[in-house]
Design a protein around this motif. Structure first.
Motif, PDB file in Angstrom:
ATOM      1  N   THR A 225       1.087  -1.204  -0.239  1.00 46.54           N
ATOM      2  CA  THR A 225      -0.348   0.204   0.212  1.00 46.54           C
ATOM      3  C   THR A 225       0.992   0.765  -0.007  1.00 46.54           C
ATOM      4  O   THR A 225       0.660   1.968  -0.933  1.00 46.54           O
ATOM      5  CB  THR A 225      -0.840  -0.044   1.319  1.00 46.54           C
ATOM      6  OG1 THR A 225      -1.617  -1.182   1.154  1.00 46.54           O
ATOM      7  CG2 THR A 225      -2.205   1.604   1.513  1.00 46.54           C
ATOM      8  N   ASP A 302      -6.121  -1.849  -3.727  1.00 44.72           N
ATOM      9  CA  ASP A 302      -5.899  -2.586  -2.037  1.00 44.72           C
ATOM     10  C   ASP A 302      -6.812  -3.822  -2.271  1.00 44.72           C
ATOM     11  O   ASP A 302      -8.156  -3.557  -2.650  1.00 44.72           O
ATOM     12  CB  ASP A 302      -5.601  -1.169  -1.758  1.00 44.72           C
ATOM     13  CG  ASP A 302      -4.598  -2.246  -0.503  1.00 44.72           C
ATOM     14  OD1 ASP A 302      -3.724  -2.851  -0.960  1.00 44.72           O
ATOM     15  OD2 ASP A 302      -4.201  -0.923   0.525  1.00 44.72           O
ATOM     16  N   GLU A 303      -5.869  -4.982  -1.943  1.00 43.00           N
ATOM     17  CA  GLU A 303      -7.049  -5.984  -1.323  1.00 43.00           C
ATOM     18  C   GLU A 303      -7.620  -6.616  -2.286  1.00 43.00           C
ATOM     19  O   GLU A 303      -9.088  -6.757  -2.663  1.00 43.00           O
ATOM     20  CB  GLU A 303      -7.689  -6.482   0.026  1.00 43.00           C
ATOM     21  CG  GLU A 303      -6.884  -4.817   0.850  1.00 43.00           C
ATOM     22  CD  GLU A 303      -5.884  -5.710   1.628  1.00 43.00           C
ATOM     23  OE1 GLU A 303      -5.376  -7.263   1.098  1.00 43.00           O
ATOM     24  OE2 GLU A 303      -5.270  -5.058   2.028  1.00 43.00           O
TER      25      GLU A 303
HETATM   26 MG   LIG Z   1      -2.004  -2.778   2.338  1.00 45.02          MG
END
Ligand SMILES: [Mg+2]
Ligand SMILES: Nc1ncnc2c1ncn2[C@@H]1O[C@H](COP(=O)(O)OP(=O)(O)OP(=O)(O)O)[C@@H](O)[C@H]1O
Length: 507
Positions: A225, A302-303
């Motif tokens: 991230t 993200d994810e």
């Molecule tokens: Mg992350």
């Protein structure tokens, strides 16, 4: 008595001309709006009546009929308030109709007669200019946005009283307010904060230089991230044409503050619970999705494995085409979606695949692979593993600074701009098959590596083109006009197989 005023109805990013006709007839006092108006437009009656009276104008004590033409076009939102109010004023002789004819009007009214900004000002201003109108009257807050269109006289008025005075010629149009201060570019984060990660940093640089899509996979807390969030610090600034596109989209979506051109490349990071229409556009009234809000910028998922399958599937075609067409009723709205997709994921459900900490069984791995695999992965140009940095690496300063990378990226982009001029592409990632054939020639060694990889079944036809684009970018970063065997090998290497546990070159 009849009067006519021009305004525009938004449909996606397009504007349709709408004529507001007002007819005053003797009879019991009444105020009706017809012409396929939605609730917000019909509620304009109350706002317009109060605004007129509170500004000291007369509200005609007769039958007032408002028609929004053409009647087949659906009208939504409060942007018609000002046009309706001014049409009533003109019909009742309180402003000169001939002056009013030269303007388009686009603003919501408060009960006190204040003008409120509406979504889509830039799109409306462009439509007004191309429709041959002399000027546009909007709320003062969005005057700067309207003034981006050359040749259009923009009146940014605070109240209905001001509008009437300007139309009567009692007052000159108010000067544009000073532009609001721009928040200083967030210099708080820097690529130098990221420790270790030689490979992942390389991939980030290549992605930024060529506008390529990127997926990072790695255990929790290794800096995925963190890396993605630092991408905006190394991307080249928007060109004016790109900034206009971004401003138009964000204005229609209501995510722009009206302060003129958007200055920075968008970076959108929607949460993984987002729906398909949130991602590609939809809803009522029609709004652009995150993929369009990220146009000319970065869409960061993200994810990735947590996103709903339908949402990711909906993204496939827009990613490929750079645009998405949404059909509503008998109309189609087209939103551009030329964005750089950056995604991050854990390599398995527990996050530790490949180390002895991993507690996932083979079914867990299979499920995870199924969620990630497939056509979406095939659209990603760069796939990298983000390994936990070693203790040694954590004790040393970061390898690259944002300033250094930004410069390298800018130089690489300059080479691309020269080469791609006239093709409609702005970076290597956007080259289509034709542009690739004409503009990317591999040296014999490069041809050989690519053929070997293809013959071993590691490449799809799309993958083949992807390697050409990425190799071109690597050569651009290298300052080389020729694409050598080494460039092709590196392009093959920045796309690892993401199967848990093994790291194998597989494009
Ligand atoms: Mg992350
Ligand atoms: N390589 C690194 N260099 C410096 N700091 C790091 C690094 N990796 C992680 N950190 C620190 O750990 C924090 C968490 O990192 P980050 O959120 O990027 O992890 P992640 O890989 O996205 O994890 P997850 O898979 O759980 O989302 C960062 O804010 C940073 O402070």
């Amino acid at each position: 008595v009849l009067s006519r005023v021009l305004t525009f109805a938004l449909h996606g990013l397009d504007c349709h001309r709408v004529v507001v006709e007002v007819d005053l007839r003797p009879g019991l006092p009444a105020f009706t709006i017809v012409g396929l108006a939605d609730r917000a437009v019909r509620e304009a009656r109350e706002r317009v009546r109060s605004a007129l009276l509170n500004c000291g104008f007369d509200f005609p004590g007769r039958r007032v009929t408002v028609n929004l033409a053409p009647a087949h076009l659906r009208k939504a939102g409060p942007g018609f308030d000002l046009a309706i109010a001014c049409a009533v004023l003109a019909a009742s002789g309180q402003v000169p109709p001939d002056v009013l004819q030269r303007f388009a009007l686009h603003a919501e009214l408060s009960l006190f007669g204040d003008l409120r900004p509406c979504r889509g000002t830039l799109a409306v201003a462009e439509a007004a200019a191309s429709g041959g109108l002399h000027g546009l009257i909007v709320a003062a807050e969005v005057a700067h946005e309207a003034a981006l269109v050359p040749g259009l006289a923009v009146v940014g008025a605070p109240t209905l009283t001001t509008v009437a005075k300007v139309l009567r010629g009692d007052e000159p149009p108010p000067p544009l307010p000073p532009p609001p201060p721009r928040p200083a570019i967030a210099d708080k984060v820097d690529l130098a904060d990221v420790l270790g990660h030689a490979d992942a940093l390389d991939a980030v640089v290549i992605a930024a230089a060529g506008g390529h899509n990127l997926l990072m996979s790695g255990p929790p807390g290794t800096g995925k991230t963190m890396l993605a969030r630092r991408l905006p610090t190394v991307l080249p600034p928007l060109t004016t044409a790109e900034a206009v596109e971004v401003t138009r989209i964000h204005s229609v979506a209501g995510t722009h503050d009206g302060s003129g051109l958007v200055a920075e490349r968008p970076f959108r990071a929607p949460h993984h619970t987002i729906s398909a229409s949130g991602l590609v556009g939809g809803g009522s009234p029609l709004r652009p999705g995150e993929a369009s809000l990220a146009h000319n910028g970065v869409l960061f998922l993200d994810e990735l494995s947590e996103f709903a399958r339908p949402a990711l599937e909906a993204l496939r075609q827009p990613l490929e085409d750079g645009r998405v067409a949404i059909v509503r009723g008998q109309r189609t709205a087209v939103f551009p979606t030329r964005t750089m997709l950056v995604a991050a994921t854990n390599p398995c459900p527990c996050g530790y695949a490949g180390s002895d900490r991993c507690r996932c069984g083979e079914p867990d791995h299979a499920r995870h692979r199924r969620r990630l695999s497939g056509p979406l992965l095939d659209r990603l140009d760069l796939l990298v593993h983000v390994h936990p940095p070693s203790g040694f690496e954590l004790a040393r300063p970061g390898r690259r600074t944002s300033a250094g990378v930004r410069e390298a990226v800018a130089i690489a982009r300059e080479r691309q701009t020269v080469r791609l001029s006239g093709t409609g592409c702005t970076c290597n990632a956007q080259m289509d098959a034709g542009a690739l054939r004409r503009l990317v020639r591999l040296e014999p060694a490069g041809e050989r590596h690519l053929r070997l990889a293809y013959e071993k079944g590691r490449l799809s036809a799309r993958g083949h083109q992807r390697i050409l684009r990425v190799a071109r970018t690597i050569a651009d970063l290298d300052g080389s006009e020729r694409v050598t065997g080494a460039h092709v090998l590196r392009a093959l290497a920045v796309r690892v197989d993401l199967t848990p546990g093994e790291v194998e070159v597989a494009a």
